[in-house]
Structures are given as structure tokens and as C-alpha cells.
Design a protein around this motif. Sequence first.
Motif, short mmCIF file in Angstrom:
data_model
loop_
_atom_site.label_atom_id
_atom_site.label_comp_id
_atom_site.label_asym_id
_atom_site.label_seq_id
_atom_site.Cartn_x
_atom_site.Cartn_y
_atom_site.Cartn_z
N THR A 34 0.84 -1.19 0.00
CA THR A 34 0.00 0.00 0.00
C THR A 34 0.88 1.25 0.00
O THR A 34 2.08 1.19 0.27
CB THR A 34 -0.90 0.02 1.24
N GLU A 35 0.26 2.40 -0.29
CA GLU A 35 1.02 3.65 -0.27
C GLU A 35 1.59 3.92 1.11
O GLU A 35 2.71 4.43 1.25
CB GLU A 35 0.12 4.81 -0.72
N GLN A 55 2.49 1.71 3.34
CA GLN A 55 3.63 0.82 3.55
C GLN A 55 4.85 1.31 2.78
O GLN A 55 5.98 1.29 3.29
CB GLN A 55 3.26 -0.60 3.13
#
Length: 336
Positions: free
Chosen positions: A175-176, A178
Motif C-alpha cells: 500500500t502507499e 507501507q
Amino acid sequence: MLILEHRFAHIPQEGRRGRAWLASLPPLYEGRLTDGATVSLNASLRYYHLGDIVVAVEDGPAQVIERTPHIVSTQALDHLVLRTHASGRAQVTTNARTAEAAPGDLLLIDLARPISIAMPPVVGVAVVVPRRLLANGRGASGLPSRHVLAADRDPLIRLLAGHLIHLADVLAAATEAQVAELVPATVALCRAIDTSGGPAASGSAESARDAASPTVLAVRRYIEEHLDRVDIPALMKHFGLSRRSLYRLFEGTGGVQACIRDCRLAFAMRALRQSPTARRPKLARLAHDCGIGDPRVFSRAFRRRYGMSPTEVEPGSTPALPHRPDTGLLGWLRTL
């Protein structure tokens, strides 16, 4: 996160597949397949633009890739690449010197210098990092000058190599949020490999974030706009900063003096590569325009940075490669 991907399973003809693979290597490299090598249907080359860094994941054939003097001089990139692979042994040649990289070792590639790498069929992972993010408190990249970092000599090298391999697995579904955590962690691990052999520099992840802070970017823009006369007192006055505060802003990325020097040399490289041969700037004039008054000092600094003298830079604003200069991967690298 942006993704640029090359796949080859849709090309049934072996010869066409090989040509398509070689066409995917620019703008970073020129390449050729080794004798008898073929590109498998499962071959792939994927790039992830993660903001401050670019990660490359490759499942490729036996090949030789090169950054030629022409590519180096026309692109004027000031980034380092740390690359590892899972199998086979690669031969790295720079300045007529050859070293061998085993699986799990790290290849350290300076995009500002020519290099040739001969490799077997490999699954490889590489991270492209701007030099400024890897600078230490001494005003230069703390990474070793050698091009092969052996995993059996340093557990930090094994740690970073393993991190890159696992990072490639994670990115496909990250994800962004992460990615925002993974990028400074990756840069911090790269910075941990220091010539001193001592512990990792403190505050590495914080320094990676600070390098892109609005104040630092504003200072860099001011430096680039006033190269011929910028100095520490001018920066302190313009931004209302004390000397200590100004130094602290850049302490994790090589120092403000190193930033000024690097901006001046990058300006000189652009001026040289964009000038027609018949109208190349005089060395003394170019040194003056970029704020380095002594042409001999300028020439020595230029050679240390780019591995060639100013007179060896080939003119021409774009490399003779099958990509436009500021689109795709090269465009990404120019924004780092």
C-alpha cells in the motif's frame, strides 16, 4: 507508486524476443546477449518509482550491460545503484579492472561513471538512490569505492541484499502507507554500509526524509539560481537561518558545502553536453559561471565526480537511445 514493466511472453519468435529485451535496457544501459543466450518467455523487467528511490526487478538472460562514456556524459545522472542477484556470478569491469560478484553480494554502480557487467541468467533486484541521500557527515557518499561488496565479509551487506530481495516480493502488493515507511528504511540500510566499517550513521531514516523537506528544497533551488555567488553567509541571510541551523538541515546529506559543489558541477555538466562542439564554453569561463574560480580546482572536482575531465564530455543534449530524454525511466530518475 508508479510502475513501468516489460514482459516478453507475447513474443513467440526467439530472435524478436531477444531484440525486444535489448530495447528495454535503455536508457540506463546498452546491452548485448552473450553467445548462445536466449530470452525466456518468463523474462521480465519491472521498475517501481517510490518517490525518493526507484527499485528495479529483473528476471533476465545471460547478457552484458554497459554504461558507456557517451551515456554517462549525456545523462549527467548523479545516482548510485545497489544491485544483488540470487544465482550465478557476475563480472564487473571499470577502468580496465574486473571483479566478480557472487550470489548475495552487492554490486555498487555509480551512474556518473562508465561500467560494464557480464552476468549469467539472473533474478536481480536493484535500488537507484540519489547520491545526496547516501552522503555522510564528511560531505561525500560513505559507500565504499569498490564495486563489489562481498556478503561473506559483512553482515550488513547480507542484510541489505536480503532486504532488496524481499522488498521486490513486497512491492507488488504494498500500500502507499507501507511504501512511505519502506523507502526511508531502505535508504537507511544503504547508508549503513559505510567505509569506516563502524556502526550505521545515526538518524539515517530521519535524514532521508529531511533531504526532501520544503526548506532543504528551497535552499537547493536558491543555490541553483545563484551558483556564481552563493555562499554560506548569503544563504543564512536569505533564509534567516543561523549557521548552526543551516548546517543541521544538511548534516545527514553531506553538508551544505557539498550541496553547493554538487549543484555547480551538475550545472557544468549540463552546459558541456548541451553546447555544440564548435561553441563549447571555455574552461575558465565555465568555472567562473558555476562559481569555482580556479579552472584547475574545477577540473579536479569535475573528474572526481564524473570520472572524466570537462574536455572529455561529448556534446549533444540527448543520448542516442530509443527513449525520449525526459519520459519514462529517465524522466523518473531526473526527478529524484
